[in-house]
Design a protein around this motif. Structure first.
Motif, PDB file in Angstrom:
ATOM      1  N   LEU A 172      59.080 119.521  51.162  1.00  0.00           N
ATOM      2  CA  LEU A 172      60.421 119.320  50.588  1.00  0.00           C
ATOM      3  C   LEU A 172      61.156 120.646  50.406  1.00  0.00           C
ATOM      4  CD1 LEU A 172      60.153 116.631  47.787  1.00  0.00           C
ATOM      5  CD2 LEU A 172      61.397 116.494  49.930  1.00  0.00           C
ATOM      6  N   CYS A 173      60.458 121.616  49.802  1.00  0.00           N
ATOM      7  CA  CYS A 173      61.079 122.927  49.561  1.00  0.00           C
ATOM      8  C   CYS A 173      61.471 123.574  50.880  1.00  0.00           C
ATOM      9  CB  CYS A 173      60.121 123.856  48.814  1.00  0.00           C
ATOM     10  SG  CYS A 173      59.767 123.334  47.156  1.00  0.00           S
ATOM     11  N   MET A 210      63.725 118.386  45.532  1.00  0.00           N
ATOM     12  CA  MET A 210      63.030 119.604  45.097  1.00  0.00           C
ATOM     13  C   MET A 210      63.438 119.956  43.664  1.00  0.00           C
ATOM     14  SD  MET A 210      63.537 123.302  46.879  1.00  0.00           S
ATOM     15  CE  MET A 210      65.090 123.641  46.095  1.00  0.00           C
ATOM     16  N   LEU A 242      57.397 126.945  45.205  1.00  0.00           N
ATOM     17  CA  LEU A 242      58.802 127.217  45.531  1.00  0.00           C
ATOM     18  C   LEU A 242      58.940 128.643  46.095  1.00  0.00           C
ATOM     19  CD1 LEU A 242      61.819 126.295  45.296  1.00  0.00           C
ATOM     20  CD2 LEU A 242      61.840 127.362  43.049  1.00  0.00           C
ATOM     21  N   SER A 279      64.556 122.066  52.649  1.00  0.00           N
ATOM     22  CA  SER A 279      65.828 122.461  52.059  1.00  0.00           C
ATOM     23  C   SER A 279      66.109 123.952  52.268  1.00  0.00           C
ATOM     24  CB  SER A 279      65.797 122.109  50.574  1.00  0.00           C
ATOM     25  OG  SER A 279      66.769 122.813  49.887  1.00  0.00           O
ATOM     26  N   LEU A 285      55.310 118.806  48.158  1.00  0.00           N
ATOM     27  CA  LEU A 285      56.303 119.692  47.546  1.00  0.00           C
ATOM     28  C   LEU A 285      56.678 120.824  48.493  1.00  0.00           C
ATOM     29  CD1 LEU A 285      57.879 120.076  44.901  1.00  0.00           C
ATOM     30  CD2 LEU A 285      56.110 121.645  44.162  1.00  0.00           C
TER      31      LEU A 285
END
Lengths: 128, 183
Positions: free
Chosen positions: B146-147, A116, B9, B150, B143
């Motif tokens: 993935l964000c 990320m 994000l 995490s 994306l």
């Protein structure tokens, strides 16, 4: 990570052992004692998450590209964590189920955090 | 493009917080869940200690006791999953709706540039609904996953909602806490 300090009963009075300090202090002190395994595993977990973000930032700033960068992340991440628990903390791996158990603790989350950060920094700095 | 990246994000932070908030509201704060969780943890620790103490012994009585405790733990784990399940369905539906909304907003847009070419079996995700053969172009879904992977895991851990290692180990999970991020 909570800063927990433990105490034990001795001859009827509560004694605060010197070795059982706050988790933060012990995490940054060489050869600390870890009576609670979970606490040490938590330290490894958060150390790894921070490492993932830092490596992601670095790889994005340089910028490193391709599978070699991914491989390098795995090596640096596993290597630093291994060095931390063997050389710096000097824990007995067998108590935690072997080096592999400690090496994989929080790895996937750290990998996702690394990807990320790497992608975001790389896209922002080199493709605007 | 970077504005989109940062927006994604932000979206994943918000959805992770919303997900955990809803789960807390519907599951974590309930007495039944807390009682079952404490029970599972207590039993897992007890079982681990017992296994450590009598790991190599071939004593039939101990083996039987361990088996009985394992059975108890399994039942409690099943009950715990059932308590979670109902709310997970509700949250799952909400998140599917949200995800399809975001998907249509970012449809066909390159949201980031990958610093590597993903392996072919990931192209379906990383290059979803994007034209052209430049596989370093990244789609929204890749994306976002993935964000979320995490951020959600770390939020769970920070708030203390992640299942304990002993319980995960005893319930047979190889890779630690079960992934709950793809909702």
């Amino acid at each position: 990570m909570t800063s927990k300090s433990k105490s034990f009963e001795k001859n009827g009075s509560t004694v605060k052992p010197h070795a059982v300090d706050s988790v933060w202090n012990r995490a940054f002190t060489c050869n600390s004692e870890w009576p609670d395994k979970e606490e040490f595993l938590d330290v490894i977990y958060w150390f790894r998450q921070a490492l993932g973000i830092i490596i992601g930032l670095l790889w994005g700033l340089i910028p490193l590209k391709g599978f070699i960068a991914l491989l390098l992340f795995v090596l640096v991440n596993a290597g630093l964590v291994y060095m931390y628990f063997t050389n710096f903390q000097g824990v007995d791996e067998e108590e935690y189920g072997g080096a592999w158990e400690l090496t994989k603790e929080g790895f996937m989350t750290s990998f996702a955090g690394f990807l990320m950060t790497w992608i975001i920094i790389y896209s922002g700095l080199h493709f605007e | 493009m970077w504005a989109d990246t940062l927006l994604i994000l932000f979206i994943s932070i918000c959805t992770a917080l919303l997900g955990e908030g809803l789960t807390w509201l519907m599951v974590y704060r309930t007495e039944k869940f807390q009682k079952l969780k404490a029970e599972v943890e207590r039993q897992s620790k007890k079982l681990e200690k017992r296994k450590e103490a009598h790991g190599d012994s071939l004593d039939k009585q101990h083996k039987k006791k361990i088996e009985r405790e394992e059975e108890k733990l399994k039942n409690n784990n099943r009950d715990l999953s059932l308590v979670k399940m109902k709310s997970m369905f509700t949250i799952g539906f909400t998140f599917t709706a949200l995800l399809s909304m975001f998907n249509s907003i970012f449809d066909g847009r390159v949201v980031a540039r990958l610093p590597f070419v993903p392996v072919s079996w990931i192209h379906g995700l990383s290059h979803r609904n994007l034209s052209g053969d430049d596989y370093t172009e990244c789609s929204f879904i890749f994306l976002y996953i993935l964000c979320t992977m995490s951020i959600r895991q770390n939020i769970q851990k920070m708030l203390g909602f992640a299942p304990s290692r002993t319980a995960s180990k005893q319930s047979g999970s190889i890779f630690g806490p079960p992934p709950q991020q793809f909702k």
